[in-house]
Design a protein around this motif. Structure first.
Motif, mmCIF file in Angstrom:
data_model
loop_
_atom_site.group_PDB
_atom_site.id
_atom_site.type_symbol
_atom_site.label_atom_id
_atom_site.label_comp_id
_atom_site.label_asym_id
_atom_site.label_seq_id
_atom_site.Cartn_x
_atom_site.Cartn_y
_atom_site.Cartn_z
ATOM 1 N N PHE A 598 0.833 -1.205 0.000
ATOM 2 C CA PHE A 598 0.000 0.000 0.000
ATOM 3 C C PHE A 598 0.872 1.260 0.000
ATOM 4 O O PHE A 598 1.980 1.253 0.551
ATOM 5 N N GLU A 599 0.352 2.300 -0.624
ATOM 6 C CA GLU A 599 0.963 3.624 -0.506
ATOM 7 C C GLU A 599 -0.113 4.578 -0.006
ATOM 8 O O GLU A 599 -1.108 4.820 -0.700
ATOM 9 N N VAL A 600 0.063 5.082 1.203
ATOM 10 C CA VAL A 600 -0.964 5.924 1.837
ATOM 11 C C VAL A 600 -0.449 7.354 1.967
ATOM 12 O O VAL A 600 0.659 7.580 2.465
ATOM 13 N N THR A 601 -1.253 8.302 1.512
ATOM 14 C CA THR A 601 -0.877 9.717 1.528
ATOM 15 C C THR A 601 -1.872 10.515 2.361
ATOM 16 O O THR A 601 -3.088 10.396 2.148
ATOM 17 N N VAL A 602 -1.369 11.287 3.311
ATOM 18 C CA VAL A 602 -2.216 12.201 4.090
ATOM 19 C C VAL A 602 -2.064 13.583 3.481
ATOM 20 O O VAL A 602 -0.952 14.108 3.361
ATOM 21 N N THR A 603 -3.178 14.194 3.081
ATOM 22 C CA THR A 603 -3.107 15.489 2.392
ATOM 23 C C THR A 603 -4.386 16.293 2.649
ATOM 24 O O THR A 603 -5.074 16.064 3.627
ATOM 25 N N GLY A 604 -4.656 17.249 1.783
ATOM 26 C CA GLY A 604 -5.813 18.135 1.969
ATOM 27 C C GLY A 604 -5.376 19.574 2.160
ATOM 28 O O GLY A 604 -4.250 19.849 2.588
ATOM 29 N N LYS A 605 -6.280 20.503 1.847
ATOM 30 C CA LYS A 605 -5.953 21.930 1.918
ATOM 31 C C LYS A 605 -5.476 22.352 3.308
ATOM 32 O O LYS A 605 -4.533 23.127 3.452
ATOM 33 N N ALA A 606 -6.148 21.857 4.335
ATOM 34 C CA ALA A 606 -5.802 22.258 5.701
ATOM 35 C C ALA A 606 -4.372 21.855 6.050
ATOM 36 O O ALA A 606 -3.611 22.641 6.618
ATOM 37 N N LEU A 607 -4.003 20.626 5.669
ATOM 38 C CA LEU A 607 -2.661 20.131 5.981
ATOM 39 C C LEU A 607 -1.604 20.899 5.193
ATOM 40 O O LEU A 607 -0.546 21.253 5.720
ATOM 41 N N VAL A 608 -1.876 21.163 3.912
ATOM 42 C CA VAL A 608 -0.933 21.912 3.073
ATOM 43 C C VAL A 608 -0.694 23.304 3.662
ATOM 44 O O VAL A 608 0.437 23.792 3.705
ATOM 45 N N PHE A 609 -1.761 23.935 4.151
ATOM 46 C CA PHE A 609 -1.629 25.267 4.741
ATOM 47 C C PHE A 609 -0.801 25.211 6.025
ATOM 48 O O PHE A 609 0.051 26.076 6.265
ATOM 49 N N GLN A 610 -1.053 24.202 6.849
ATOM 50 C CA GLN A 610 -0.297 24.053 8.089
ATOM 51 C C GLN A 610 1.195 23.886 7.809
ATOM 52 O O GLN A 610 2.049 24.514 8.447
ATOM 53 N N LYS A 611 1.522 23.027 6.843
ATOM 54 C CA LYS A 611 2.924 22.813 6.481
ATOM 55 C C LYS A 611 3.522 24.089 5.887
ATOM 56 O O LYS A 611 4.705 24.386 6.079
ATOM 57 N N GLY A 612 2.689 24.853 5.176
ATOM 58 C CA GLY A 612 3.147 26.114 4.599
ATOM 59 C C GLY A 612 3.555 27.109 5.663
ATOM 60 O O GLY A 612 4.535 27.851 5.506
ATOM 61 N N THR A 613 2.824 27.135 6.769
ATOM 62 C CA THR A 613 3.160 28.044 7.868
ATOM 63 C C THR A 613 4.525 27.706 8.457
ATOM 64 O O THR A 613 5.366 28.584 8.655
ATOM 65 N N ALA A 614 4.744 26.405 8.723
ATOM 66 C CA ALA A 614 6.043 25.983 9.268
ATOM 67 C C ALA A 614 7.170 26.292 8.291
ATOM 68 O O ALA A 614 8.256 26.734 8.682
ATOM 69 N N TYR A 615 6.893 26.084 7.002
ATOM 70 C CA TYR A 615 7.892 26.359 5.968
ATOM 71 C C TYR A 615 8.239 27.852 5.942
ATOM 72 O O TYR A 615 9.401 28.241 5.836
ATOM 73 N N LEU A 616 7.200 28.685 6.065
ATOM 74 C CA LEU A 616 7.417 30.138 6.036
ATOM 75 C C LEU A 616 8.265 30.608 7.206
ATOM 76 O O LEU A 616 9.126 31.477 7.049
ATOM 77 N N VAL A 617 7.994 30.063 8.385
ATOM 78 C CA VAL A 617 8.766 30.471 9.569
ATOM 79 C C VAL A 617 10.252 30.252 9.324
ATOM 80 O O VAL A 617 11.077 31.147 9.535
ATOM 81 N N ASP A 618 10.589 29.048 8.843
ATOM 82 C CA ASP A 618 12.003 28.738 8.585
ATOM 83 C C ASP A 618 12.593 29.646 7.513
ATOM 84 O O ASP A 618 13.683 30.204 7.677
ATOM 85 N N ASN A 619 11.858 29.816 6.411
ATOM 86 C CA ASN A 619 12.406 30.538 5.271
ATOM 87 C C ASN A 619 12.427 32.046 5.466
ATOM 88 O O ASN A 619 13.330 32.722 4.968
ATOM 89 N N LEU A 620 11.446 32.590 6.188
ATOM 90 C CA LEU A 620 11.438 34.038 6.377
ATOM 91 C C LEU A 620 12.438 34.479 7.432
ATOM 92 O O LEU A 620 12.913 35.607 7.400
ATOM 93 N N ILE A 621 12.772 33.590 8.350
ATOM 94 C CA ILE A 621 13.871 33.903 9.275
ATOM 95 C C ILE A 621 15.174 33.990 8.475
ATOM 96 O O ILE A 621 15.978 34.906 8.667
ATOM 97 N N GLU A 622 15.350 33.045 7.540
ATOM 98 C CA GLU A 622 16.521 33.100 6.654
ATOM 99 C C GLU A 622 16.485 34.374 5.802
ATOM 100 O O GLU A 622 17.521 35.005 5.574
ATOM 101 N N SER A 623 15.285 34.737 5.328
ATOM 102 C CA SER A 623 15.142 35.941 4.502
ATOM 103 C C SER A 623 15.496 37.192 5.287
ATOM 104 O O SER A 623 16.119 38.121 4.762
ATOM 105 N N LEU A 624 15.085 37.224 6.574
ATOM 106 C CA LEU A 624 15.403 38.381 7.414
ATOM 107 C C LEU A 624 16.912 38.501 7.605
ATOM 108 O O LEU A 624 17.472 39.598 7.491
ATOM 109 N N ILE A 625 17.542 37.366 7.887
ATOM 110 C CA ILE A 625 19.014 37.376 8.040
ATOM 111 C C ILE A 625 19.665 37.840 6.737
ATOM 112 O O ILE A 625 20.601 38.646 6.738
ATOM 113 N N PHE A 626 19.135 37.357 5.618
ATOM 114 C CA PHE A 626 19.654 37.752 4.300
ATOM 115 C C PHE A 626 19.493 39.260 4.100
ATOM 116 O O PHE A 626 20.402 39.943 3.616
#
Length: 788
Positions: A598-626
């Motif tokens: 089996f290949e099982v994938t957990v997804t959906g708009k809500a999950l994508v948005f949640q992961k996007g928030t965590a991604y932004l925190v990491d990347n915008l801290i890097e952007s601020l340092i930049f």
């Protein structure tokens, strides 16, 4: 040599601008007309904000799901909790509402009480048939409707959690709109012109309060609210900054000229969006008011310098030439740093932030060039400023403020540093309490009617934000195997135990309902068939809803029978909770679904948005340092002194730390809107540092290297502009708190707070640091100065 070349360039530029006034005004007018014409390409966005890059694994998983099952965010729910509903009058109105919606070309499927289907056994043809749950000919009988109410809550477990809450008596209908219109303007037309009027009519007829939700509805009403706020922001920003500007300068002509520049800046900003064919999103909607607030600071610097020059030598031609040649380079640097603050969003890999960063940075430089051209050209056609227009340069409160600043820097630097350290410690403690959070509805206005409805559905049905699980059995018709169904059922039981998630729906529910129907509708048999029962029960079920538009389950197994889908809904929870839920789900999935089968994938708009928030925190801290590094390099190039760059950076990092600390103390989480604060605020707050450093650099040459004299002369001249621009920016960004969107309110409030501390830092900390870093040289100056 370098300075003389630079001065020669700016003096030459000043001559070109003043010599070609009419030509330049015509060029500006043509550009404005061209960009104004691009407004025809403007339109609101009809999709949710995707905060992840396209090639991110979460986006790939979500796209794979969409390829198999199509758009998942096409559900609108209409519900109520009213014991008086089951009366002939109210039922008739409900039947009219749902029948009207079902007939709409924009609706694929309606699952509602009035035409609810139940499975029944056809023993003659050995199959299940869908029959009506309610006999419409009896709905004028109150007793019959009470029986319907009882049967619904006690004999149809298939619909429990999906269409009703047995404990509270809440009931809802599911409206699946056409997937082709979900992300188009037609969705808005259907909701605003068809759905909302029908709901209003029902409520007026019955007095029953309907609760409407679902992502298509929320997005439409939210976008409509956002569209209405664009004009509010622009109007509030223009009114606020113009009133403050007039209060400081007491000149109608200077105020009117500045407003005209800002209006042109707004036209250019919208025109740039149209030129690039970018949609108006919750981020790009704030670009015009941002340009107003940032653009007015250019007007303040240039007009203040012009008036200072007039007061100094009363020569208009010389004053006009100097505001370009003297202020042009420093304002270019300040606008470059601001533009860099916005441009850092372009390196996050996210389309939404890329568009915001690109358009804003372009327009920051555009409004700078616009101001540099218009201010001296317009003043060249006007008479000399009168004494009343110059009065503000020597007003008591400004003089008192500058006297206080100068005396504090001279004699109380230890007090300044002590306060700095205390604020820094205070900030670090607050930063340690910061949390990361993000949700699809977290940025939406809490005062909106649909937000109350979201809370209703969270309470009664555990939310409206879709979370999807896709199961690839790696074999055709693998979904309907008994072993697969049992595994899916076990996973669904785990989902049901998680309080933040709603009752899951999949083909498993239909198979359970099939067994109940086989045993003549007895709810005690709502369960998966045994291995002995499965063969003949599924033979009944396979034709039950074939090619039937009323088939609720048609979207839960793909045409090959290889892929299955489990849908649940989730509450508006934070990123930390979502991570725990996802971990729990993956743990169960790994336990019951062998990866080789089996290949099982957990997804959906809500999950994508949640992961996007965590991604932004990491990347915008890097952007601020930049951003900090790039701005430091620019300043190093301009001033050729590492000490001076360190003084500027140390000064303007403090306000960011204080803001972070306040967010921790007041429980304001890091989320998409609040993350933006830091890069924007740093890019803007460092402007005053550059103005001071540029003036200090100039005066140091004029004063033969005398540091103290240069520091205080620079403080005197730039202090007025620093105070004026800071007040305008603080109050200008504070207008964003007029928004009904919590994210925009936080953005405006936090940037205003940051800039307030930045004003203190640039007026007191920066000159103090310059004197401290050059302590040895200043001591020599003290010993060589003649005594009186």
């Amino acid at each position: 040599m370098k300075n003389s070349v630079q001065n020669g360039f700016w003096e030459k530029l000043a001559r070109i601008i003043l010599k070609n006034r009419i030509t330049l005004l015509i060029i500006v007018s043509l550009i404005t007309i061209f960009l104004g014409y691009q407004w025809k390409n403007l339109s609101m966005t009809y999709t949710e904000a995707n905060l992840l890059p396209k090639n991110h694994v979460a986006n790939k998983d979500y796209q794979k799901f969409l390829d198999k099952f199509g758009e998942e965010g096409n559900l609108i729910v209409i519900g109520f909790q009213d014991p008086k509903f089951f009366t002939p009058k109210n039922y008739a109105a409900w039947n009219e509402l749902m029948t009207g919606l079902k007939k709409s070309k924009d609706v694929d499927l309606v699952i509602s009480l009035n035409d609810l289907k139940k499975l029944e056994k056809d023993t003659v043809n050995q199959k299940f048939v869908l029959s009506s749950f309610i006999d419409q000919s009896k709905t004028t009988d109150s007793k019959y409707l009470k029986k319907v109410q009882y049967d619904l809550f006690h004999n149809l477990p298939f619909y429990e959690g999906l269409l009703f809450n047995k404990e509270s008596g809440a009931i809802r209908s599911a409206i699946y709109i056409n997937k082709d219109i979900v992300n188009t303007a037609e969705r808005k037309t259907f909701i605003i012109e068809n759905l909302v009027p029908k709901i209003d009519k029902f409520e007026k007829t019955t007095g029953v309060d309907l609760r409407v939700s679902g992502m298509p509805y929320i997005r439409t009403i939210n976008a409509d609210n956002m569209k209405g706020e664009i004009g509010l922001f622009i109007g509030a920003a223009l009114l606020t900054v113009s009133l403050i500007f007039f209060f400081f300068f007491r000149s109608f002509s200077a105020t009117f000229m500045s407003i005209c520049i800002l209006i042109v800046g707004v036209i250019w900003s919208f025109g740039t969006l149209g030129l690039f064919h970018y949609k108006i999103t919750i981020l790009t909607a704030i670009i015009p008011p941002l340009i107003i607030v940032i653009g007015i600071t250019n007007c303040i610097f240039l007009i203040n310098k012009y008036q200072q020059e007039i007061k100094l030598h009363n020569n208009q031609a010389k004053a006009l030439q100097r505001i370009i040649s003297k202020i042009g380079v420093s304002t270019l640097m300040t606008n470059l740093t601001t533009a860099i603050g916005f441009a850092t969003f372009m390196i996050t890999g996210n389309d939404l932030l890329f568009e915001f960063g690109l358009v804003t940075s372009i327009n920051v430089i555009s409004v700078y060039l616009l101001t540099l051209l218009i201010v001296p050209i317009v003043y060249s056609f006007m008479a000399m400023p009168k004494e009343k227009h110059l009065y503000h340069l020597t007003t008591n409160y400004i003089s008192s403020l500058l006297d206080f600043v100068e005396n504090t820097v001279k004699y109380r630097r230890k007090v300044i540093y002590t306060i700095y350290v205390i604020l820094l410690i205070f900030s670090v403690i607050g930063v340690l309490q910061m949390k990361v959070s993000g949700s699809l509805i977290g940025e939406m206005p809490k005062s909106a009617s649909f937000f109350k409805d979201i809370l209703f559905y969270e309470k009664e049905f555990n939310g409206v934000m879709p979370l999807e699980i896709m199961i690839d059995t790696k074999k055709k018709k693998g979904v309907m195997k008994a072993s697969t169904l049992r595994k899916m059922d076990e996973l669904q039981n785990t989902i049901s135990e998680i309080p933040e998630l709603a009752k899951p729906v999949s083909v498993v529910n239909l198979v359970k309902y099939s067994k109940q129907a086989y045993y003549n509708g007895n709810p005690e048999y709502y369960e998966l068939p045994s291995s002995q029962e499965q063969a003949f029960i599924l033979s009944y079920a396979k034709n039950a809803t074939k090619n039937n538009k009323d088939n609720l389950m048609k979207s839960y197994v793909d045409s090959t029978g290889q892929y299955a889908r489990i849908t649940t809904f989730m509450k508006d929870i934070g990123t930390d909770k979502m991570a725990k839920i996802e971990k729990k789900l993956h743990s169960k999935i790994d336990e019951i679904f062998p990866k080789d089968h089996f290949e099982v994938t957990v997804t959906g708009k809500a999950l994508v948005f949640q992961k996007g928030t965590a991604y932004l925190v990491d990347n915008l801290i890097e952007s601020l340092i930049f951003a900090i590094v790039v701005i430091a390099i620019l300043m190093l190039y301009l001033f050729r002194s590492f000490k001076m760059v360190m003084a500027s950076v140390i000064t303007n990092v403090l306000p960011l730390c204080i803001t972070s600390g306040l967010m921790g103390y007041f429980g304001i989480p890091l989320k998409p809107s609040t993350i933006l604060v830091f890069s924007i605020a740093f890019g803007i707050s460092v402007d005053n540092a550059i103005q001071f450093m540029a003036k200090y650099h100039h005066d140091l040459i004029q004063n033969n290297g005398k540091i103290k004299k240069s520091v205080f002369s620079s403080l005197r001249e730039t202090g007025i502009s620093t105070f004026y621009t800071s007040v305008v920016l603080i109050i200008g960004f504070a207008t964003f708190t007029l928004s009904s969107f919590s994210g925009t309110i936080a953005l405006g409030g936090l940037i205003s707070c940051t800039l307030a501390f930045a004003m203190f830092a640039n007026l007191l900390v920066l000159p103090s640091l310059v004197l401290t870093f050059e302590k040895k040289k200043t001591k020599k100056e003290d010993t060589t100065e003649p005594t009186h």
